[in-house]
Design an enzyme around this catalytic site. Structure first.
Site, mmCIF file in Angstrom:
data_model
loop_
_atom_site.group_PDB
_atom_site.id
_atom_site.type_symbol
_atom_site.label_atom_id
_atom_site.label_comp_id
_atom_site.label_asym_id
_atom_site.label_seq_id
_atom_site.Cartn_x
_atom_site.Cartn_y
_atom_site.Cartn_z
ATOM 1 N N ASP A 162 0.828 -1.202 0.000
ATOM 2 C CA ASP A 162 0.000 0.000 0.000
ATOM 3 C C ASP A 162 0.864 1.254 0.000
ATOM 4 O OD1 ASP A 162 -2.109 -1.600 0.095
ATOM 5 O OD2 ASP A 162 -2.985 -0.772 1.911
ATOM 6 N N SER B 54 -10.084 16.792 -4.271
ATOM 7 C CA SER B 54 -9.136 16.076 -3.425
ATOM 8 C C SER B 54 -8.492 17.070 -2.481
ATOM 9 C CB SER B 54 -8.036 15.461 -4.281
ATOM 10 O OG SER B 54 -8.465 14.273 -4.850
ATOM 11 N N LEU B 55 -7.538 16.612 -1.722
ATOM 12 C CA LEU B 55 -6.758 17.502 -0.870
ATOM 13 C C LEU B 55 -5.298 17.428 -1.305
ATOM 14 C CD1 LEU B 55 -8.343 16.632 2.563
ATOM 15 C CD2 LEU B 55 -8.250 18.925 1.565
ATOM 16 N N GLU C 172 -8.045 18.255 11.893
ATOM 17 C CA GLU C 172 -9.063 17.228 12.090
ATOM 18 C C GLU C 172 -8.531 15.902 11.575
ATOM 19 O OE1 GLU C 172 -12.368 18.398 9.680
ATOM 20 O OE2 GLU C 172 -12.435 20.411 10.523
ATOM 21 N N LYS D 46 -8.384 12.652 9.295
ATOM 22 C CA LYS D 46 -8.845 12.364 7.935
ATOM 23 C C LYS D 46 -9.339 10.923 7.918
ATOM 24 C CE LYS D 46 -7.435 12.914 3.133
ATOM 25 N NZ LYS D 46 -7.535 11.563 2.548
ATOM 26 N N ASP E 59 -10.871 7.516 6.780
ATOM 27 C CA ASP E 59 -10.741 6.773 5.546
ATOM 28 C C ASP E 59 -12.078 6.120 5.185
ATOM 29 O OD1 ASP E 59 -9.470 5.809 3.400
ATOM 30 O OD2 ASP E 59 -8.411 4.205 4.443
ATOM 31 N N ARG F 217 -19.383 11.317 -3.762
ATOM 32 C CA ARG F 217 -18.447 12.258 -4.350
ATOM 33 C C ARG F 217 -18.352 12.025 -5.858
ATOM 34 N NH1 ARG F 217 -12.206 12.329 -2.392
ATOM 35 N NH2 ARG F 217 -11.320 13.556 -4.073
ATOM 36 N N TYR G 6 -18.236 17.308 8.547
ATOM 37 C CA TYR G 6 -17.205 18.289 8.893
ATOM 38 C C TYR G 6 -17.199 19.561 8.054
ATOM 39 C CZ TYR G 6 -15.183 15.381 5.252
ATOM 40 O OH TYR G 6 -15.007 14.654 4.119
ATOM 41 N N LYS H 18 -0.340 12.912 5.820
ATOM 42 C CA LYS H 18 -0.586 11.463 5.768
ATOM 43 C C LYS H 18 0.307 10.720 6.746
ATOM 44 C CE LYS H 18 -2.101 9.315 2.171
ATOM 45 N NZ LYS H 18 -2.048 8.564 0.925
ATOM 46 N N CYS I 62 4.173 -29.509 -5.364
ATOM 47 C CA CYS I 62 2.988 -28.818 -4.857
ATOM 48 C C CYS I 62 2.592 -29.421 -3.519
ATOM 49 C CB CYS I 62 1.853 -28.949 -5.861
ATOM 50 S SG CYS I 62 0.285 -28.368 -5.218
ATOM 51 N N CYS J 188 -1.111 -31.287 -4.216
ATOM 52 C CA CYS J 188 -1.293 -32.446 -5.097
ATOM 53 C C CYS J 188 0.010 -33.206 -5.343
ATOM 54 C CB CYS J 188 -1.920 -32.025 -6.415
ATOM 55 S SG CYS J 188 -0.772 -31.116 -7.472
ATOM 56 N N CYS K 165 2.458 -24.794 -9.541
ATOM 57 C CA CYS K 165 2.005 -26.176 -9.628
ATOM 58 C C CYS K 165 1.391 -26.301 -11.009
ATOM 59 C CB CYS K 165 0.948 -26.479 -8.556
ATOM 60 S SG CYS K 165 -0.065 -27.923 -8.945
ATOM 61 N N CYS L 15 -5.231 -29.975 -9.849
ATOM 62 C CA CYS L 15 -4.836 -29.838 -8.445
ATOM 63 C C CYS L 15 -6.024 -29.333 -7.624
ATOM 64 C CB CYS L 15 -3.676 -28.854 -8.351
ATOM 65 S SG CYS L 15 -3.252 -28.368 -6.683
HETATM 66 P P1 AMP Z 1 -8.150 12.702 -0.990
HETATM 67 O O1 AMP Z 1 -9.276 12.051 -1.709
HETATM 68 O O2 AMP Z 1 -7.189 11.739 -0.354
HETATM 69 O O3 AMP Z 1 -7.480 13.750 -1.775
HETATM 70 O O4 AMP Z 1 -8.772 13.471 0.256
HETATM 71 C C1 AMP Z 1 -9.912 14.258 0.133
HETATM 72 C C2 AMP Z 1 -11.034 13.568 0.857
HETATM 73 O O5 AMP Z 1 -10.739 13.371 2.208
HETATM 74 C C3 AMP Z 1 -12.284 14.378 0.900
HETATM 75 O O6 AMP Z 1 -13.005 14.284 -0.295
HETATM 76 C C4 AMP Z 1 -13.036 13.752 2.041
HETATM 77 O O7 AMP Z 1 -13.866 12.716 1.539
HETATM 78 C C5 AMP Z 1 -11.949 13.095 2.893
HETATM 79 N N1 AMP Z 1 -11.889 13.599 4.256
HETATM 80 C C6 AMP Z 1 -11.833 12.803 5.354
HETATM 81 N N2 AMP Z 1 -11.799 13.516 6.469
HETATM 82 C C7 AMP Z 1 -11.832 14.825 6.119
HETATM 83 C C8 AMP Z 1 -11.834 16.038 6.842
HETATM 84 N N3 AMP Z 1 -11.772 16.073 8.164
HETATM 85 N N4 AMP Z 1 -11.891 17.178 6.134
HETATM 86 C C9 AMP Z 1 -11.929 17.177 4.781
HETATM 87 N N5 AMP Z 1 -11.941 16.051 4.043
HETATM 88 C C10 AMP Z 1 -11.894 14.869 4.696
HETATM 89 ZN ZN ZN Z 2 -1.004 -28.801 -6.991
#
Ligand code: AMP
Ligand code: ZN
Length: 700
Positions: A37, A85-86, A131, A133, A135, A154, A242, A332, A426, A429, A442, A447
């Site tokens: 990741d 985005s941010l 704040e 962020k 996920d 979005r 938010y 991040k 393997c 098998c 394999c 298998c």
């Molecule tokens: P990214 O898509 O990584 O560029 O980040 C932007 C997204 O972060 C926004 O569209 C939100 O969906 C999300 N996000 C999560 N927490 C926050 C927050 N506290 N303020 C603004 N955006 C946020």
């Molecule tokens: Zn096998």
């Protein structure tokens, strides 16, 4: 400013990065990530930086389209204010001498730039709000007269899908605001799946023998696109709110920090206790750095922090790029990484026979879950890292997916550490393995491990998406009825299913209904389901679109495999220029050899006999003279067609659509606010047409 040649090579790099990102995204969606990741994030960061610098149009950016894009069957509406985005503080950012810029310094630079734009003195106060962020997936809520009128994803940032009923069903947001009864406003936030609720939900799925949800974020996105919202209240999906990007006839506080209080007073879920009002960049940065250990205590996943200017009055003045606003920036977290002991390594057999080493670890708590298994990728990797059983290894989990062993602490190696050898046969098998570079296979298609994996893959969401047909049930079916080919699923009877342990008539009916629904998915998804090497989602779609029917495809494969030169020419005269874009000779050899095999034919015959659609769902291309074979570039906003729609119609008529203008471009279709591409077209003397002309060419 970069010189034209520099810009050209940067564009090449951008294109390469884009291809990598798309490849890894597809692999991730198939549940077969090939890189960490953190490595993926790095790619995206590098791409973002370069795309910013080159001022790439948002619609053309691969990092601009968030996961939850348009889904068929959902109404699409335009956002009044784009959901962008941010900007990110990125560990990959380097100074002109090539040295990495520390994140704290990047934030200080960002802060200083904002002050300058606002014409504030260097030492003037400009408070920030930090704040978490979360996920999850971004959501936009429209309240009219204090009542929830609409919830929208979005989407691509400009337009999103209406998911009002789905959001309402979760109970994550109130249908009425506490003290607003008139006017209209938009409230933005994040839909997310709390870790505890997610695990509880998965536990229930597991008990029912159903497929698990892979991770909270994608799970949330998927469930919000359920056509039938019933049952969504059982998921436990929540929302944090938010932001209020606009309001009409509603009086609001003037600071972001007070907006959070206000939202909470209205009965919305807000992370009040986690937000911090910082006096300056250094204070904000210290809060971000100090936040790391708090992550583990939260019942939701966060991938960083968002640092925002607190005074809302500045937002308009600061403006935005097409990609991100200037009022905030994201910090991040580095991926969480912990040491633990490698207790053992076992070998897993994949659907194509690939043998993958799996690390068994002393359990370690990492990114919200207890990890006791991790991927070691492949045997080449094991050798390269010189991993041994008994070693202390570092495990990383960048927020989601499968944890990975990233490195070995050699200093801690005990004297009795045991090397890991490539298997000679393997483990399931016993067939003698075949080695291909870093991979070990394999070779036995019969298998049992491969059969099970292939059947699971066929039923999986990426392929035929057969609801109710999970790994447990498949295991039972293999044992009870010796099922070993996917078409045999479709001839199962209710009686056969109901006789299995832990199955009743009701579950049996559900499985049959799931199979019935899967029948119509079409050739591309069938091809994905067959797990043919080199045939991922995109290739499957290309093949389906090009050949249209399984008959045409198999007949062609037979000719190709027999060495028919005409067939070889048609499809891959040389890399990238054949009828199927990007299909290289070696890949084609492998794909068509597999498609020409009697095993594949048997499956297709079986599927057809069972009533499974083995034709492309997309209509076949209807070549339109004047468009077919021509290369188009779209730019600006077209008066009636969405860009994707225009692109689809061109492709449907046999034309190609490309992202950038070159000498090979035949037509540039320009709409309103067409930018640099239009200039480039004029420079190169490429024909520029408008939407009306395009439609005329398409014969519409
Ligand atoms: P990214 O898509 O990584 O560029 O980040 C932007 C997204 O972060 C926004 O569209 C939100 O969906 C999300 N996000 C999560 N927490 C926050 C927050 N506290 N303020 C603004 N955006 C946020
Ligand atoms: Zn096998």
């Amino acid at each position: 400013m970069s010189s034209p040649t520099e810009a050209a090579s940067e564009r090449d790099e951008l294109a390469r990065l884009a291809a990598h990102i798309q490849h890894h995204e597809a692999a991730y969606r198939r549940g077969e990530p090939e890189i960490l990741d953190s490595e993926f994030d790095e790619l995206v960061d590098r791409y973002g930086e370069l795309a910013d610098r080159l001022e790439i149009d948002v619609a053309d950016r691969v990092d601009a389209a968030p996961g939850a894009d348009h889904t068929d069957g959902f109404e699409t509406v335009e956002h009044k204010v784009a959901m962008l985005s941010l900007e990110k503080l990125s560990p990959a950012r380097k100074d002109s001498a090539g040295a990495p810029i520390p994140l704290g310094e990047q934030l200080a630079q960002w802060y200083a730039r904002r002050k300058k734009e606002l014409e504030l003195a260097e030492d003037a106060p400009l408070p920030l709000l930090v704040e978490p962020k979360v996920d999850g997936i971004g959501v936009s809520l429209i309240y009219q007269g204090g009542r929830l009128a609409r919830a929208v994803t979005r989407g691509n940032g400009r337009t999103g899908d209406v998911i009002t009923r789905q959001v309402q069903q979760t109970g994550a947001v109130p249908s009425r605001l506490a003290s607003v009864t008139s006017g209209e406003l938009e409230i933005r936030g994040e839909l997310y799946w709390p870790t505890s609720a997610f695990e509880a939900y998965n536990a229930r799925l597991k008990a029912a023998g159903e497929r698990l949800v892979i991770n909270p974020r994608n799970g949330t996105a998927g469930y919000m696109k359920r056509k039938e919202p019933e049952g969504l209240e059982e998921t436990g999906i929540q929302a944090f709110l938010y932001q209020v990007p606009w309001a009409e006839g509603v009086t609001l506080p003037v600071r972001q920090s007070d907006i959070l209080d206000w939202l909470a007073e209205q009965g919305l879920h807000v992370y009040l206790s986690e937000a911090h009002r910082a006096t300056d960049a250094a204070d904000a940065f210290a809060y971000c750095e100090g936040y790391h250990p708090r992550r583990a205590e939260l019942d939701y996943e966060i991938d960083g922090m968002v640092i925002k200017i607190d005074e809302l009055k500045w937002y308009r003045r600061l403006g935005e790029t097409g990609h991100h606003p200037h009022w905030g920036v994201a910090y991040k977290f580095p991926p969480e990484r912990k040491p633990t002991r490698l207790l053992d390594v076992t070998v897993q057999v994949g659907k194509s026979g690939k043998l993958t080493p799996v690390a068994h670890l002393e359990p370690v708590f990492l990114a919200q879950t207890t990890v006791s298994r991790a991927s070691l990728h492949n045997f080449g990797e094991v050798e390269r890292k010189d991993v041994r059983i008994g070693d202390t290894v570092y495990v990383e989990k960048a927020g989601e997916i499968i944890p990975q062993v990233v490195s070995v602490d050699r200093a801690k190696r005990p004297p009795d550490a045991r090397p890991i050898h490539r298997p000679k046969e393997c483990p399931v098998c016993g067939a003698l393995v075949v080695e291909e570079e870093v991979f070990v296979y394999c070779p036995n298609p019969a298998c049992p491990a491969q059969v099970q994996e292939r059947l699971e893959h066929f039923a999986s969401r990426a392929a035929m998406d057969v609801e109710g047909l999970g790994s447990k049930l498949i295991e039972q079916l293999v044992a009870a009825y010796r099922i070993d080919k996917p078409h045999q699923f479709f001839t199962l009877t209710a009686d056969q299913l109901a006789r299995l342990e832990r199955m009743g008539t009701k579950s049996a009916e559900n499985v049959l209904a799931g199979l019935e629904r899967a029948k119509g998915r079409g050739l591309a998804r069938v091809l994905v389901g067959l797990a043919i090497r080199h045939v991922g989602e995109t290739m499957a779609e290309d093949l389906a679109r090009y050949f249209g029917t399984s008959d045409a495809l198999l007949e062609f494969a037979a000719r190709y495999a027999a060495g028919d030169t005409e067939a070889v020419e048609v499809v891959a005269p040389e890399k990238g220029t054949g009828a199927i874009e990007g299909l290289a000779r070696k890949t084609a050899d492998s794909i068509f050899a597999e498609l020409a095999s009697p095993q594949v034919r048997e499956v297709f015959d079986g599927l057809r006999a069972a009533g499974v659609k083995v034709e492309a769902v997309l209509e076949r291309r209807v070549e339109v003279e004047g468009v077919a074979g021509k290369s188009f570039v779209l730019t600006g906003t077209l008066p009636t067609l969405k860009r994707k729609e225009a692109g689809d119609r061109i492709k449907h008529a046999g034309g190609k659509v490309s992202g950038s203008v070159s000498k090979k471009t035949d037509f540039v279709v320009a709409g309103e606010e067409a930018g640099s591409k239009l200039e480039k077209a004029k420079e190169l003397g490429v024909a520029v047409i408008d939407e009306a002309e395009l439609l005329r060419m398409l014969g519409a």
